[in-house]
Design a protein around this motif. Structure first.
Motif, PDB file in Angstrom:
ATOM      1  N   PHE A 192     -20.127 -43.963   3.135  1.00 21.30           N
ATOM      2  CA  PHE A 192     -20.978 -44.843   2.343  1.00 21.30           C
ATOM      3  C   PHE A 192     -21.287 -46.096   3.141  1.00 21.30           C
ATOM      4  N   MET A 193     -22.466 -46.184   3.669  1.00 19.68           N
ATOM      5  CA  MET A 193     -23.003 -47.318   4.421  1.00 19.68           C
ATOM      6  C   MET A 193     -22.308 -47.547   5.759  1.00 19.68           C
ATOM      7  N   GLY A 194     -21.032 -47.272   5.869  1.00 20.53           N
ATOM      8  CA  GLY A 194     -20.298 -47.531   7.096  1.00 20.53           C
ATOM      9  C   GLY A 194     -18.852 -47.828   6.778  1.00 20.53           C
ATOM     10  N   SER A 206      -8.979 -39.315  10.513  1.00 21.75           N
ATOM     11  CA  SER A 206      -9.970 -38.899   9.529  1.00 21.75           C
ATOM     12  C   SER A 206     -10.570 -37.575   9.972  1.00 21.75           C
ATOM     13  N   PRO A 207     -11.032 -36.748   9.037  1.00 21.57           N
ATOM     14  CA  PRO A 207     -11.692 -35.500   9.449  1.00 21.57           C
ATOM     15  C   PRO A 207     -13.060 -35.710  10.067  1.00 21.57           C
ATOM     16  N   TYR A 208     -13.611 -36.903   9.915  1.00 14.86           N
ATOM     17  CA  TYR A 208     -14.967 -37.159  10.386  1.00 14.86           C
ATOM     18  C   TYR A 208     -14.960 -37.601  11.849  1.00 14.86           C
ATOM     19  N   ASP A 209     -15.996 -37.234  12.568  1.00 14.44           N
ATOM     20  CA  ASP A 209     -16.078 -37.515  13.993  1.00 14.44           C
ATOM     21  C   ASP A 209     -16.770 -38.850  14.252  1.00 14.44           C
ATOM     22  N   PHE A 210     -16.255 -39.909  13.621  1.00 16.36           N
ATOM     23  CA  PHE A 210     -16.705 -41.257  13.906  1.00 16.36           C
ATOM     24  C   PHE A 210     -15.778 -41.875  14.946  1.00 16.36           C
ATOM     25  N   ALA A 211     -16.160 -43.029  15.488  1.00 19.25           N
ATOM     26  CA  ALA A 211     -15.366 -43.633  16.553  1.00 19.25           C
ATOM     27  C   ALA A 211     -13.948 -43.939  16.091  1.00 19.25           C
ATOM     28  N   LEU A 212     -13.811 -44.498  14.894  1.00 17.73           N
ATOM     29  CA  LEU A 212     -12.494 -44.754  14.315  1.00 17.73           C
ATOM     30  C   LEU A 212     -12.438 -44.114  12.931  1.00 17.73           C
ATOM     31  N   GLY A 213     -11.222 -43.906  12.437  1.00 17.84           N
ATOM     32  CA  GLY A 213     -11.073 -43.167  11.189  1.00 17.84           C
ATOM     33  C   GLY A 213     -10.952 -44.054   9.969  1.00 17.84           C
ATOM     34  N   GLY A 214      -9.733 -44.120   9.426  1.00 15.92           N
ATOM     35  CA  GLY A 214      -9.512 -44.804   8.170  1.00 15.92           C
ATOM     36  C   GLY A 214      -9.203 -43.811   7.074  1.00 15.92           C
ATOM     37  N   PRO A 219      -9.389 -38.941  -1.634  1.00 16.80           N
ATOM     38  CA  PRO A 219      -9.499 -37.729  -0.806  1.00 16.80           C
ATOM     39  C   PRO A 219     -10.895 -37.122  -0.773  1.00 16.80           C
ATOM     40  N   SER A 220     -11.736 -37.459  -1.735  1.00 15.87           N
ATOM     41  CA  SER A 220     -13.098 -36.928  -1.734  1.00 15.87           C
ATOM     42  C   SER A 220     -13.992 -37.591  -0.683  1.00 15.87           C
ATOM     43  N   LEU A 221     -13.551 -38.715  -0.129  1.00  7.12           N
ATOM     44  CA  LEU A 221     -14.292 -39.400   0.925  1.00  7.12           C
ATOM     45  C   LEU A 221     -13.276 -40.025   1.890  1.00  7.12           C
ATOM     46  N   PRO A 222     -12.620 -39.183   2.705  1.00  7.75           N
ATOM     47  CA  PRO A 222     -11.472 -39.626   3.503  1.00  7.75           C
ATOM     48  C   PRO A 222     -11.850 -40.296   4.817  1.00  7.75           C
ATOM     49  N   GLY A 223     -12.373 -41.507   4.719  1.00  5.26           N
ATOM     50  CA  GLY A 223     -12.735 -42.266   5.904  1.00  5.26           C
ATOM     51  C   GLY A 223     -13.068 -43.685   5.512  1.00  5.26           C
ATOM     52  N   GLY A 224     -12.768 -44.625   6.412  1.00  7.44           N
ATOM     53  CA  GLY A 224     -13.114 -46.010   6.151  1.00  7.44           C
ATOM     54  C   GLY A 224     -12.037 -46.774   5.426  1.00  7.44           C
TER      55      GLY A 224
END
Length: 386
Positions: A192-194, A206-214, A219-224
């Motif tokens: 969501f936005m970043g 994080s499961p997402y391939d962004f530079a850093l996780g979070g 659990p429905s949006l596991p990042g940031g």
């Protein structure tokens, strides 16, 4: 959008189609319609190699004009082409990496005798180098993005959580005209936005391939961000996507709650050195892997390699193309031999995560020119104490 600009974009795709003997394309995914038609509709842009494009439109029903055909279903496309004395394609390009299977098969069946090819790589290749108008759009987005970021210190107050801080920054972004939606290529990345990352949450895998996780808030949006309170002696990295006009400008800045450790300021300086080195090397003809290797050489000599782009789980890139989506070609990563070309727009983001402190580093958007690269996102790059 002006027709000459749309024709220029379509012709970039056509040139790549011609290399593979593709007669026509059907384009229906939102971002690709925005690129080739100038707005998002529910319908299909039929792009023949040697004739004007035609829009087969379902919704909205208030668009009219030459080469626009209202339809109820895509199966009508074949008959309408015949009515207009247009040839049936022998080789048809579809957005194979983006369409749901059912839609892909349905569109394939419109021309049962045609050979169907995956056109997603072709469209992404065409989109990877921007037109002059697209670069103007990026300049405008970068200016608005920086204007919002410059106001970030004004919305901080003691005792905030990362969530509360993010909400206030998101408000600043919206007031500058940010559209909010964060477009990502592929089904396995969303946010969501970043992200706003502080303390040890920046190192959470994080499961997402962004530079850093979070960890994320759910659990429905596991990042940031994860709801952490902003604490004395910790850093906060703000990395919110600047979608002000459809183009995803990318920028990260670091703030501190009080003073950080000497190590944190040293690590941040290393990231600035990496950015400066890449800016000095990057130009048309330079391979992506060369820029990645240069970054790894600097961070290794500075003894921060174990914390570069994550700790336990690391991002294996230091930059990526941006455009109508946040993750376009090229990618500055190992073994990526693709060379930079004029008109590419990149996000370059060397980042280091320090336990108990949080993330430091920098991210800016850059356009590749004939001579090198030009920075688009201009604002303070030092760690700003809140």
């Amino acid at each position: 959008m002006l027709l000459p600009e749309l024709k220029l974009r379509r012709d970039k795709i056509r040139a790549l189609m011609a290399q593979q003997n593709i007669d026509a394309a059907i384009i229906t995914c939102n971002v690709n319609l925005l690129y080739t038609y100038g707005q998002i509709v529910s319908g299909y842009l039929y792009l023949p190699l040697h004739a004007p494009a035609r829009l087969f439109l379902k919704r909205p029903n208030n668009i009219t004009g030459e080469h626009i055909h209202p339809i109820r279903k895509p199966e009508q496309i074949a008959d309408l082409l015949k009515e207009n004395n247009l040839p049936v394609p022998q080789t048809l390009m579809l957005e194979g990496d983006e369409l749901p299977y059912t839609e892909y098969m349905r569109l394939s069946a419109i021309f049962p005798e045609a050979t169907i090819v995956n056109g997603t790589p072709i469209i992404r290749q065409a989109r990877s180098t921007k037109t002059d108008i697209e670069i103007i759009m990026f300049h405008r987005a970068a200016k608005a993005h920086a204007a919002a970021y410059e106001q970030i210190p004004s919305v901080y107050h003691e005792g905030m959580s990362d969530k509360e801080f993010s909400i206030e920054i998101e408000r600043l972004m919206r007031l500058q005209g940010c559209l909010g939606i964060f477009r990502v290529f592929g089904q396995s990345m969303e946010i969501f936005m970043g992200s706003v990352l502080t303390g040890d949450n920046a190192a959470t895998p994080s499961p997402y391939d962004f530079a850093l996780g979070g960890k994320g808030l759910d659990p429905s949006l596991p990042g940031g961000l994860d709801g952490s309170v902003l604490k004395e002696g910790q850093s906060v990295m703000v990395d919110l996507g600047g979608n002000f006009n459809g183009y995803m400008c990318d920028m990260s800045r670091v703030f501190s709650i009080g003073k950080l450790t000497d190590e944190a300021y040293a690590a941040h300086q290393v990231c600035l050195e990496i950015q400066e080195k890449i800016a000095s090397l990057a130009k048309p003809g330079v391979a992506c892997e060369e820029l990645y290797d240069a970054a790894i050489d600097i961070v290794t000599k500075a003894n921060f390699a174990d914390n570069f782009m994550g700790i336990d789980q690391k991002a294996k890139f230091i930059g990526h193309g941006i455009g109508l989506e946040i993750n376009e070609a090229p990618v500055l990563a190992p073994r990526i031999k693709q060379e930079l070309e004029p008109g590419m727009v990149l996000a370059i983001e060397p980042k280091i995560v320090l336990p108990s402190v949080g993330p430091v580093g920098i991210e800016n958007s850059w356009v590749v020119t004939a001579e090198g690269i030009e920075k688009l996102t201009i604002c303070n790059e030092e760690i700003i104490q809140l």
